[in-house]
Enzyme design. Structure first.
Site, PDB file in Angstrom:
ATOM      1  N   PRO A   9     132.884  11.732  50.257  1.00 44.33           N
ATOM      2  CA  PRO A   9     134.087  11.703  51.083  1.00 44.33           C
ATOM      3  C   PRO A   9     134.499  13.066  51.646  1.00 44.33           C
ATOM      4  O   PRO A   9     134.468  14.070  50.939  1.00 44.33           O
ATOM      5  CB  PRO A   9     135.166  11.197  50.109  1.00 44.33           C
ATOM      6  CG  PRO A   9     134.420  10.408  49.109  1.00 44.33           C
ATOM      7  CD  PRO A   9     133.072  11.045  48.974  1.00 44.33           C
ATOM      8  N   ASN A  10     134.841  13.034  52.910  1.00 43.32           N
ATOM      9  CA  ASN A  10     135.392  14.169  53.663  1.00 43.32           C
ATOM     10  C   ASN A  10     134.370  15.243  54.034  1.00 43.32           C
ATOM     11  O   ASN A  10     134.688  16.178  54.758  1.00 43.32           O
ATOM     12  CB  ASN A  10     136.579  14.807  52.921  1.00 43.32           C
ATOM     13  CG  ASN A  10     137.707  13.811  52.734  1.00 43.32           C
ATOM     14  OD1 ASN A  10     138.168  13.238  53.716  1.00 43.32           O
ATOM     15  ND2 ASN A  10     138.124  13.573  51.507  1.00 43.32           N
ATOM     16  N   ARG A  17     137.313  21.002  58.373  1.00 45.18           N
ATOM     17  CA  ARG A  17     138.078  20.999  57.137  1.00 45.18           C
ATOM     18  C   ARG A  17     138.002  22.362  56.454  1.00 45.18           C
ATOM     19  O   ARG A  17     136.929  22.834  56.085  1.00 45.18           O
ATOM     20  CB  ARG A  17     137.428  19.954  56.217  1.00 45.18           C
ATOM     21  CG  ARG A  17     138.011  19.846  54.852  1.00 45.18           C
ATOM     22  CD  ARG A  17     137.114  18.954  53.994  1.00 45.18           C
ATOM     23  NE  ARG A  17     137.660  18.813  52.672  1.00 45.18           N
ATOM     24  CZ  ARG A  17     136.985  18.363  51.645  1.00 45.18           C
ATOM     25  NH1 ARG A  17     135.715  18.011  51.775  1.00 45.18           N
ATOM     26  NH2 ARG A  17     137.556  18.256  50.473  1.00 45.18           N
ATOM     27  N   TYR A  22     134.909  25.997  53.186  1.00 42.38           N
ATOM     28  CA  TYR A  22     133.648  25.268  53.308  1.00 42.38           C
ATOM     29  C   TYR A  22     132.747  25.759  54.447  1.00 42.38           C
ATOM     30  O   TYR A  22     131.655  25.221  54.618  1.00 42.38           O
ATOM     31  CB  TYR A  22     133.944  23.772  53.514  1.00 42.38           C
ATOM     32  CG  TYR A  22     134.690  23.130  52.366  1.00 42.38           C
ATOM     33  CD1 TYR A  22     134.121  23.055  51.102  1.00 42.38           C
ATOM     34  CD2 TYR A  22     135.977  22.602  52.539  1.00 42.38           C
ATOM     35  CE1 TYR A  22     134.804  22.467  50.043  1.00 42.38           C
ATOM     36  CE2 TYR A  22     136.657  22.011  51.486  1.00 42.38           C
ATOM     37  CZ  TYR A  22     136.074  21.943  50.248  1.00 42.38           C
ATOM     38  OH  TYR A  22     136.743  21.355  49.198  1.00 42.38           O
ATOM     39  N   ASN A  73     126.415  15.823  46.652  1.00 45.00           N
ATOM     40  CA  ASN A  73     127.721  16.470  46.677  1.00 45.00           C
ATOM     41  C   ASN A  73     128.718  15.320  46.785  1.00 45.00           C
ATOM     42  O   ASN A  73     128.961  14.808  47.880  1.00 45.00           O
ATOM     43  CB  ASN A  73     127.839  17.410  47.881  1.00 45.00           C
ATOM     44  CG  ASN A  73     129.198  18.118  47.890  1.00 45.00           C
ATOM     45  OD1 ASN A  73     130.109  17.723  47.164  1.00 45.00           O
ATOM     46  ND2 ASN A  73     129.315  19.133  48.718  1.00 45.00           N
ATOM     47  N   ALA A  76     135.332  14.732  46.173  1.00 45.03           N
ATOM     48  CA  ALA A  76     136.316  14.517  45.105  1.00 45.03           C
ATOM     49  C   ALA A  76     135.905  13.430  44.107  1.00 45.03           C
ATOM     50  O   ALA A  76     136.429  13.382  42.989  1.00 45.03           O
ATOM     51  CB  ALA A  76     137.675  14.185  45.717  1.00 45.03           C
ATOM     52  N   HIS A  79     135.173  14.255  40.426  1.00 39.61           N
ATOM     53  CA  HIS A  79     136.164  14.532  39.391  1.00 39.61           C
ATOM     54  C   HIS A  79     136.671  13.275  38.675  1.00 39.61           C
ATOM     55  O   HIS A  79     137.361  13.386  37.679  1.00 39.61           O
ATOM     56  CB  HIS A  79     137.333  15.311  40.014  1.00 39.61           C
ATOM     57  CG  HIS A  79     136.869  16.438  40.900  1.00 39.61           C
ATOM     58  ND1 HIS A  79     136.063  17.451  40.432  1.00 39.61           N
ATOM     59  CD2 HIS A  79     137.060  16.703  42.232  1.00 39.61           C
ATOM     60  CE1 HIS A  79     135.790  18.286  41.431  1.00 39.61           C
ATOM     61  NE2 HIS A  79     136.370  17.852  42.539  1.00 39.61           N
ATOM     62  N   GLU A  97     123.662  17.924  41.016  1.00 37.47           N
ATOM     63  CA  GLU A  97     125.021  17.912  41.584  1.00 37.47           C
ATOM     64  C   GLU A  97     125.242  19.239  42.306  1.00 37.47           C
ATOM     65  O   GLU A  97     124.922  20.296  41.768  1.00 37.47           O
ATOM     66  CB  GLU A  97     126.020  17.774  40.422  1.00 37.47           C
ATOM     67  CG  GLU A  97     127.466  17.905  40.837  1.00 37.47           C
ATOM     68  CD  GLU A  97     128.414  17.965  39.626  1.00 37.47           C
ATOM     69  OE1 GLU A  97     127.999  17.661  38.483  1.00 37.47           O
ATOM     70  OE2 GLU A  97     129.576  18.343  39.834  1.00 37.47           O
ATOM     71  N   HIS A  99     127.995  21.579  44.960  1.00 39.73           N
ATOM     72  CA  HIS A  99     129.266  21.790  45.655  1.00 39.73           C
ATOM     73  C   HIS A  99     129.163  23.058  46.478  1.00 39.73           C
ATOM     74  O   HIS A  99     128.645  24.074  45.990  1.00 39.73           O
ATOM     75  CB  HIS A  99     130.418  21.926  44.647  1.00 39.73           C
ATOM     76  CG  HIS A  99     130.517  20.737  43.762  1.00 39.73           C
ATOM     77  ND1 HIS A  99     131.103  19.559  44.182  1.00 39.73           N
ATOM     78  CD2 HIS A  99     130.041  20.507  42.517  1.00 39.73           C
ATOM     79  CE1 HIS A  99     130.988  18.669  43.214  1.00 39.73           C
ATOM     80  NE2 HIS A  99     130.343  19.210  42.198  1.00 39.73           N
ATOM     81  N   ARG A 106     139.080  27.102  41.552  1.00 41.13           N
ATOM     82  CA  ARG A 106     140.073  26.454  42.418  1.00 41.13           C
ATOM     83  C   ARG A 106     141.068  25.700  41.543  1.00 41.13           C
ATOM     84  O   ARG A 106     141.289  26.095  40.404  1.00 41.13           O
ATOM     85  CB  ARG A 106     139.344  25.520  43.407  1.00 41.13           C
ATOM     86  CG  ARG A 106     138.362  26.277  44.323  1.00 41.13           C
ATOM     87  CD  ARG A 106     137.672  25.354  45.307  1.00 41.13           C
ATOM     88  NE  ARG A 106     138.632  24.688  46.191  1.00 41.13           N
ATOM     89  CZ  ARG A 106     138.320  23.671  46.992  1.00 41.13           C
ATOM     90  NH1 ARG A 106     137.074  23.212  47.022  1.00 41.13           N
ATOM     91  NH2 ARG A 106     139.236  23.111  47.763  1.00 41.13           N
TER      92      ARG A 106
HETATM   93  C1  DQA Z   1     133.357  19.892  47.075  1.00 45.44           C
HETATM   94  C2  DQA Z   1     134.417  20.266  46.025  1.00 45.44           C
HETATM   95  C3  DQA Z   1     135.283  19.062  45.703  1.00 45.44           C
HETATM   96  O1  DQA Z   1     136.277  19.420  44.740  1.00 45.44           O
HETATM   97  C4  DQA Z   1     136.003  18.582  46.959  1.00 45.44           C
HETATM   98  O2  DQA Z   1     136.774  17.451  46.675  1.00 45.44           O
HETATM   99  C5  DQA Z   1     135.070  18.344  48.078  1.00 45.44           C
HETATM  100  C6  DQA Z   1     134.001  19.314  48.330  1.00 45.44           C
HETATM  101  C7  DQA Z   1     132.517  21.113  47.499  1.00 45.44           C
HETATM  102  O3  DQA Z   1     131.490  20.904  48.134  1.00 45.44           O
HETATM  103  O4  DQA Z   1     132.889  22.249  47.228  1.00 45.44           O
HETATM  104  O5  DQA Z   1     135.213  17.395  48.839  1.00 45.44           O
HETATM  105  O6  DQA Z   1     132.488  18.933  46.511  1.00 45.44           O
END
Ligand code: DQA
Length: 146
Positions: A9-10, A17, A22, A73, A76, A79, A97, A99, A106
């Protein structure tokens, strides 16, 4: 090796964003860069992005018999998604995994990953280079299995 790279997501909003967190590149830019720079040991990379937990689980179920590794990746979902964790654990495909940001530096909720202990490794805080590190981790893992 055939690998599946999943972004959750996102992550479709990369470039828009929080660029200070990022980076300025879009997900498409990063995927192209990964394709060009990945070790030639990788025969094929399948890219997948979704904002939906169920769709991410579905693609894992759909492709697991055809792939040698997963890089994920989960955004969120990292978590809190026990269903994503169960999906990864069920298919028994080596998974890394990753990120982009340093999740340890953070908000405190980002320090928890519910998938970390069923993945072979966790990479964070290296931006897009983290994806290449994850590919190399998967390759080394596979070579050591032979
Ligand atoms: C993320 C870190 C996550 O906490 C966040 O919700 C993301 C991006 C990262 O790539 O740093 O969406 O996975």
């Amino acid at each position: 090796m055939i690998i599946l790279i999943i972004n959750g997501p996102n992550l479709n909003l990369l470039g828009v964003r929080k660029p200070e967190q990022y980076g300025k590149e879009s997900l498409t830019d990063i995927e192209k860069w990964i394709k060009i720079n990945a070790t030639p040991k990788i025969k094929k990379i399948i890219f997948f992005q979704s904002n939906h937990e169920g769709k991410i689980i579905d693609i894992i179920h759909e492709l697991y018999k055809k792939i040698d590794g997963i890089i994920i990746n989960p955004g969120a979902l990292t978590h809190y998604s026990y269903s994503l964790r169960d999906a990864i654990e069920s298919v028994q495909i080596p998974t890394v995994e990753i990120h982009l940001s340093n999740i340890m530096d953070r908000e405190s909720f980002r320090k928890t990953s519910v998938i970390k202990d069923i993945c072979i490794s966790q990479v964070f805080g290296k931006g897009k280079k983290g994806y290449l590190d994850a590919i190399n981790i998967l390759c080394n893992y596979k070579e050591n299995q032979l």
